[in-house]
Design a protein around this motif. Structure first.
Motif, short mmCIF file in Angstrom:
data_model
loop_
_atom_site.label_atom_id
_atom_site.label_comp_id
_atom_site.label_asym_id
_atom_site.label_seq_id
_atom_site.Cartn_x
_atom_site.Cartn_y
_atom_site.Cartn_z
N THR A 185 0.83 -1.20 0.00
CA THR A 185 0.00 0.00 0.00
C THR A 185 0.86 1.25 0.00
N VAL A 186 0.55 2.17 -0.90
CA VAL A 186 1.29 3.43 -1.01
C VAL A 186 0.31 4.58 -0.83
N ASN A 187 0.61 5.46 0.11
CA ASN A 187 -0.20 6.65 0.38
C ASN A 187 0.64 7.88 0.05
N ILE A 188 0.17 8.65 -0.93
CA ILE A 188 0.99 9.72 -1.50
C ILE A 188 0.52 11.10 -1.04
N GLY A 189 1.50 11.93 -0.73
CA GLY A 189 1.26 13.35 -0.55
C GLY A 189 1.86 14.09 -1.74
N ILE A 190 1.12 15.02 -2.32
CA ILE A 190 1.61 15.80 -3.46
C ILE A 190 1.96 17.19 -2.99
N VAL A 191 3.18 17.64 -3.31
CA VAL A 191 3.63 19.00 -2.98
C VAL A 191 3.86 19.71 -4.31
N THR A 192 3.07 20.74 -4.57
CA THR A 192 3.13 21.43 -5.85
C THR A 192 3.37 22.92 -5.67
N GLY A 193 3.61 23.61 -6.78
CA GLY A 193 3.90 25.04 -6.72
C GLY A 193 2.64 25.88 -6.63
N SER A 194 1.86 25.86 -7.73
CA SER A 194 0.65 26.69 -7.77
C SER A 194 -0.34 26.10 -8.76
N SER A 195 -1.61 26.12 -8.40
CA SER A 195 -2.66 25.65 -9.31
C SER A 195 -2.86 26.61 -10.47
N ASN A 196 -2.22 27.79 -10.41
CA ASN A 196 -2.32 28.76 -11.50
C ASN A 196 -1.13 28.70 -12.46
N ILE A 197 -0.29 27.68 -12.31
CA ILE A 197 0.82 27.47 -13.24
C ILE A 197 0.51 26.18 -14.00
N LEU A 198 0.31 26.31 -15.31
CA LEU A 198 -0.18 25.19 -16.11
C LEU A 198 0.72 23.97 -16.03
N CYS A 199 2.04 24.17 -16.02
CA CYS A 199 2.93 23.00 -16.00
C CYS A 199 2.77 22.20 -14.71
N HIS A 200 2.47 22.87 -13.62
CA HIS A 200 2.28 22.16 -12.35
C HIS A 200 1.00 21.32 -12.39
N THR A 201 -0.08 21.92 -12.90
CA THR A 201 -1.35 21.19 -12.95
C THR A 201 -1.29 20.05 -13.97
N GLU A 202 -0.55 20.25 -15.08
CA GLU A 202 -0.44 19.19 -16.09
C GLU A 202 0.38 18.01 -15.56
N ARG A 203 1.41 18.31 -14.79
CA ARG A 203 2.19 17.22 -14.18
C ARG A 203 1.30 16.37 -13.28
#
Length: 339
Positions: A185-203
Motif C-alpha cells: 500500500t502506497v499513500n501519496i502526498g503531493i507537494v506542488t507550486g501553484s494551481s495557476n501554473i499550467l505545467c504544475h497542474t499538467e504534471r
C-alpha cells in the motif's frame, strides 16, 4: 530561386517597391502591394536569410525574458542557457533583457509593461495561467510583438510557440517510477507550486491518470501548494506528514524540493517516505546522493533558456514561423546510480 528583380519585372515596378512590400517598409498602393505578394507567392519566393540577418544588425533588436522565480534554483540553469544565447545574439546587435519575478498576475503584467517601455521587439516568458495574461499576449500579437512561452505554457493564446517539457508525460513518468519503486500500500502526498501554473497542474494530471490502474494499492491522500518557496515547503510538508502519518510517498511536482526533503529528514522519515521530484540542481543532487530522494526527472533547462530566443530572433529577422508549435525537451531520469 525567384529574385526581387524577377518579381519587379513581372509586376512592372521597381525593385525598391518590391523590397518595401516584401519587408513591410514604406507606403505602397494597396493594389500594387497585393499584386507583388501574389507574384512572390506564385514564384515561391524565399528571402535571402543572410541579407535579412544583416538588416537585423542595423535594427538593433531587443528581446525580453520573464521568468519565475527568484527562489527556484532550477531557473539558474535556464538563465545559463539564456546568457549563452544572449552572448551569441550580441554579435548581431541583439540585446536580451531578463527579469525574474515572483508568482502573480500583477507582477507579470507590470513586467511586460517595463519591457515594452524598453522597446523590446519580442518576449520569451513563463506565463501565469490567467485570462489577463492570455489577453495581454494576444494584444502583443496584434502589436506585432511575438511571444514564445518557456517552461510552462498558457492555453488558447496567440503565442508563437512553446519550449519546455511535455508535463503530462513527465507526470506520467513520475507515476510510473513510483509504481515500479514501491510495493504494498502506497499513500501519496503531493507537494506542488501553484494551481495557476499550467505545467504544475499538467504534471499532476498526468500523474493521477497514470495511477488509475493501480488505485487498489496506490492512493493520493492530500495536495499542498508551496509556491516554489523552500521555507513554505518545509512548513507545509511538515504539517502534511504530521496530519497524515500514513503517507509513505511524496511527489514534488514543482520547486521547493529541498525544503520538503529537509522536513522529511527532520521528522526522521528518511527511508520510510519514497520521494520522486524534478530537476537536478545542487540541492536535489545532494538529496539524491544521500538517499532522501529516490529519483529525479530532468527537463533540459539550458535548452528552455536558449531556444525561445533562437525562435524569436529567426522570426523577427526572416519572418519564419517555428517549424513546430510545441518544442518539447527530453525526459531524463536520474537515480543515485547514474548521476
Amino acid at each position: 530561386m525567384a529574385t526581387i528583380k524577377e518579381i519587379a519585372a513581372l509586376a512592372g515596378v521597381s525593385r525598391g517597391t518590391v523590397d518595401r512590400v516584401l519587408n513591410d517598409r514604406g507606403a505602397v498602393n494597396p493594389e500594387t502591394a497585393e499584386k507583388i505578394r501574389k507574384i512572390a507567392k506564385e514564384l515561391d519566393y524565399k528571402p535571402n536569410r543572410a541579407g535579412l540577418v544583416l538588416a537585423a544588425q542595423k535594427k538593433r533588436l531587443k528581446l525580453g525574458v520573464i521568468l519565475f522565480s527568484t527562489g527556484n534554483p532550477f531557473f539558474q540553469d535556464v538563465l545559463a542557457g539564456i546568457d549563452e544565447k544572449a552572448e551569441e545574439l550580441a554579435n548581431y546587435n541583439c540585446t536580451v533583457i531578463t527579469k525574474q519575478i515572483s508568482f502573480g498576475v500583477e507582477a507579470q503584467l507590470q513586467t511586460i509593461d517595463e519591457l515594452l517601455a524598453e522597446e523590446v521587439n519580442g518576449i520569451a516568458m513563463t506565463p501565469y495561467n490567467d485570462a489577463r495574461i492570455r489577453n495581454r499576449i494576444n494584444a502583443l500579437y496584434e502589436q506585432g510583438i511575438p511571444v514564445v512561452t518557456l517552461n510552462t505554457d498558457i492555453e488558447n493564446s496567440r503565442r508563437l510557440a512553446y519550449v519546455g517539457s511535455n508535463y503530462t508525460r513527465s507526470g506520467a513518468t513520475a507515476a510510473g517510477l513510483l509504481q515500479l519503486m514501491t510495493s504494498g500500500t502506497v499513500n501519496i502526498g503531493i507537494v506542488t507550486g501553484s494551481s495557476n501554473i499550467l505545467c504544475h497542474t499538467e504534471r499532476i494530471a498526468g500523474f493521477m491518470k497514470t495511477l488509475v490502474p493501480y488505485r487498489d494499492r496506490i492512493h493520493v491522500i492530500d495536495t499542498v501548494e508551496i509556491h516554489d518557496d523552500e521555507v513554505e515547503s518545509y512548513e507545509k510538508t511538515t504539517a502534511l506528514l504530521s496530519e497524515h502519518p500514513e503517507i509513505n510517498a511524496l511527489f514534488f511536482a514543482a520547486g521547493g524540493v529541498y525544503g520538503g526533503c529537509r522536513s522529511v529528514e527532520a521528522l526522521e522519515r528518511k527511508g520510510s517516505v519514497r520521494i520522486i521530484a524534478f530537476d537536478l540542481v545542487p540541492t536535489t543532487r545532494q538529496m539524491l546522493e544521500n538517499g532522501t530522494i529516490a529519483a529525479i526527472i530532468c527537463q533540459q533547462p539550458k535548452i528552455q533558456g536558449s531556444k525561445p530566443l533562437s525562435l524569436l530572433f529567426a522570426y523577427l529577422t526572416t519572418g519564419e514561423t517555428p517549424e513546430k508549435e510545441y518544442n518539447y525537451t527530453a525526459v531524463d531520469i536520474r537515480i543515485k546510480e547514474n548521476l
